[in-house]
Motif scaffolding. Structure first.
Motif, PDB file in Angstrom:
ATOM      1  N   SER A 176     -13.487  -7.307  19.841  1.00 39.14           N
ATOM      2  CA  SER A 176     -12.117  -7.654  19.469  1.00 39.14           C
ATOM      3  C   SER A 176     -11.413  -6.414  18.946  1.00 39.14           C
ATOM      4  N   CYS A 177     -10.113  -6.304  19.252  1.00 38.08           N
ATOM      5  CA  CYS A 177      -9.334  -5.138  18.835  1.00 38.08           C
ATOM      6  C   CYS A 177      -7.954  -5.583  18.351  1.00 38.08           C
ATOM      7  N   VAL A 178      -7.539  -5.060  17.212  1.00 39.16           N
ATOM      8  CA  VAL A 178      -6.198  -5.315  16.681  1.00 39.16           C
ATOM      9  C   VAL A 178      -5.414  -4.007  16.741  1.00 39.16           C
ATOM     10  N   VAL A 179      -4.244  -4.046  17.383  1.00 42.80           N
ATOM     11  CA  VAL A 179      -3.375  -2.876  17.485  1.00 42.80           C
ATOM     12  C   VAL A 179      -2.272  -3.001  16.431  1.00 42.80           C
ATOM     13  N   ILE A 180      -2.188  -2.018  15.546  1.00 48.34           N
ATOM     14  CA  ILE A 180      -1.161  -2.005  14.507  1.00 48.34           C
ATOM     15  C   ILE A 180      -0.397  -0.691  14.564  1.00 48.34           C
ATOM     16  N   PHE A 181       0.679  -0.610  13.788  1.00 47.11           N
ATOM     17  CA  PHE A 181       1.532   0.576  13.806  1.00 47.11           C
ATOM     18  C   PHE A 181       1.691   1.140  12.398  1.00 47.11           C
ATOM     19  N   GLU A 182       1.810   2.455  12.315  1.00 50.07           N
ATOM     20  CA  GLU A 182       2.032   3.130  11.027  1.00 50.07           C
ATOM     21  C   GLU A 182       2.996   4.298  11.239  1.00 50.07           C
ATOM     22  N   LEU A 189      -1.772   0.305   4.263  1.00 49.23           N
ATOM     23  CA  LEU A 189      -2.581   0.435   5.475  1.00 49.23           C
ATOM     24  C   LEU A 189      -4.062   0.283   5.153  1.00 49.23           C
ATOM     25  N   ALA A 190      -4.533   0.957   4.103  1.00 48.67           N
ATOM     26  CA  ALA A 190      -5.962   0.881   3.754  1.00 48.67           C
ATOM     27  C   ALA A 190      -6.370  -0.543   3.432  1.00 48.67           C
ATOM     28  N   ASP A 191      -5.499  -1.288   2.705  1.00 50.58           N
ATOM     29  CA  ASP A 191      -5.803  -2.680   2.371  1.00 50.58           C
ATOM     30  C   ASP A 191      -5.856  -3.531   3.633  1.00 50.58           C
ATOM     31  N   LYS A 192      -4.896  -3.305   4.520  1.00 52.30           N
ATOM     32  CA  LYS A 192      -4.838  -4.062   5.761  1.00 52.30           C
ATOM     33  C   LYS A 192      -6.105  -3.853   6.592  1.00 52.30           C
ATOM     34  N   VAL A 193      -6.524  -2.611   6.704  1.00 48.32           N
ATOM     35  CA  VAL A 193      -7.742  -2.311   7.465  1.00 48.32           C
ATOM     36  C   VAL A 193      -8.953  -2.986   6.833  1.00 48.32           C
ATOM     37  N   ASP A 194      -9.036  -2.966   5.498  1.00 50.82           N
ATOM     38  CA  ASP A 194     -10.148  -3.623   4.809  1.00 50.82           C
ATOM     39  C   ASP A 194     -10.141  -5.129   5.066  1.00 50.82           C
ATOM     40  N   LEU A 200      -1.135   2.898  -7.252  1.00 44.84           N
ATOM     41  CA  LEU A 200      -0.533   2.021  -6.245  1.00 44.84           C
ATOM     42  C   LEU A 200      -0.464   2.658  -4.859  1.00 44.84           C
ATOM     43  N   LYS A 201      -0.202   3.975  -4.800  1.00 40.06           N
ATOM     44  CA  LYS A 201      -0.004   4.676  -3.527  1.00 40.06           C
ATOM     45  C   LYS A 201       1.074   3.999  -2.683  1.00 40.06           C
ATOM     46  N   ARG A 202       2.122   3.551  -3.348  1.00 40.22           N
ATOM     47  CA  ARG A 202       3.284   2.985  -2.673  1.00 40.22           C
ATOM     48  C   ARG A 202       4.469   3.086  -3.619  1.00 40.22           C
ATOM     49  N   HIS A 203       5.668   3.238  -3.061  1.00 38.64           N
ATOM     50  CA  HIS A 203       6.863   3.375  -3.884  1.00 38.64           C
ATOM     51  C   HIS A 203       7.450   2.023  -4.273  1.00 38.64           C
TER      52      HIS A 203
END
Length: 319
Positions: free
Chosen positions: A49-55, A74-79, A213-216
């Protein structure tokens, strides 16, 4: 799980899979329903199975100032995708070059030449390509031409409405954490590493863990009753998430957590902060003494909830 960053990192070993495409922000129950179907098809075809995402996510590329705030980095999503059982994630850089690909060029470059897709799960409202001519019908026709099948991803509902990332954001904005958990399939949490901060909490009588947080931008702000998961142990606490208007700051969101009845060194430790109840909005105080009094009142309010009759809050205290 294997993470592949960019088409240029695909190799012949990555060809042949069952795929889906999307933002997967938050990996909520709607996404989980898509993944469940993806896994069924992958098992039937004996393919990964493969999920294609965008960044970045497409709306962040086109209109960064007005793009929706993310539920997950992104890191959370991948986890989360890895925990769900996805075999491979292809993360494509959404840049000018990708934006300019026609729908047919995208299909050939990504799905056919890149992944060798045997089957594709995609929502019937999915649009792609520089002219947005790529839609579900286009993919069905492309599948017939290039030799892969296409299926409409099932829509998941809760309480009569479609589950979506937007709906999760709306629940978080009004601090409806029960609704958010129902939509996500898990409590809303922010994970991060404890970093050195200004050490102001010590001066205010409430030492805090400064969680990176690594997010604004974040999908909620204010002062909350939380639980902090550290090495599998749950500790109740009070968290402030926001721009800290009462102190000199950089204008970005920060997450600071005071663990109740805890002593120990948390620096460089990874924690998960789970949000349960909003105590108040973030506000600006005229002096540090006023801020100190407000923090003490927040801690008292949190303790009152934990000591009250609500069984859920009692469970946080008893863990």
């Amino acid at each position: 799980m294997q993470l592949v960053r960019g088409l240029h990192n695909l190799s012949p070993q990555h060809r042949g899979c069952v795929a889906t495409i999307g933002n997967f922000d938050g990996v909520h129950r709607g996404h989980q329903a898509v993944l469940a179907r993806l896994f069924e098809r992958a098992a039937e075809l004996n393919l990964p199975s493969c999920v294609v995402i965008f960044e970045p996510q497409p709306r962040e590329f086109f209109a960064p100032a007005t793009a929706p705030v993310r539920l997950s980095r992104l890191a959370d999503k991948v986890d989360l995708l890895a925990s769900a059982g996805v075999d491979r994630v292809l993360c494509l850089a959404f840049n000018q070059r990708l934006r300019e690909l026609s729908a047919d060029a995208f299909v050939r470059a990504v799905l056919v030449d890149g992944l060798g897709v045997a089957h594709l799960e995609v929502g019937d409202d999915f649009r792609f390509g520089c002219d947005r001519s790529g839609d579900f019908a286009f993919l069905q026709q492309a599948g017939r031409s290039y030799g892969f099948t296409v299926e409409e991803a099932a829509t998941a509902e809760f309480a009569g409405s479609r589950i979506s990332s937007t709906r999760v954001r709306e629940a978080l904005q009004v601090a409806d954490f029960v609704e958010a958990e129902n939509l996500l399939g898990r409590p809303f949490a922010i994970d991060g590493r404890v970093m050195h901060g200004q050490k102001l909490g010590r001066e205010l009588g409430a030492p805090t863990a400064n969680v990176q947080l690594k997010r604004h931008r974040v999908p909620l702000s204010g002062v909350f009753l939380v639980s902090v998961v550290l090495d599998g142990v749950v500790h109740p606490g009070v968290a402030n998430i926001g721009v800290r208007p009462s102190v000199k700051t950089d204008g970005f969101a920060h997450l600071e957590v005071h663990l109740l009845d805890f002593s120990g060194d948390l620096y460089d430790r990874r924690v998960s902060v789970v949000f349960h109840h909003k105590l108040r909005e973030e506000q600006r105080f005229a002096s540090l003494e006023a801020l100190k009094s407000a923090i003490a009142a927040d801690i008292d309010a949190a303790r009152a909830l934990l000591a009250g009759p609500n069984e859920f809050f009692k469970s946080l205290r008893d863990d």
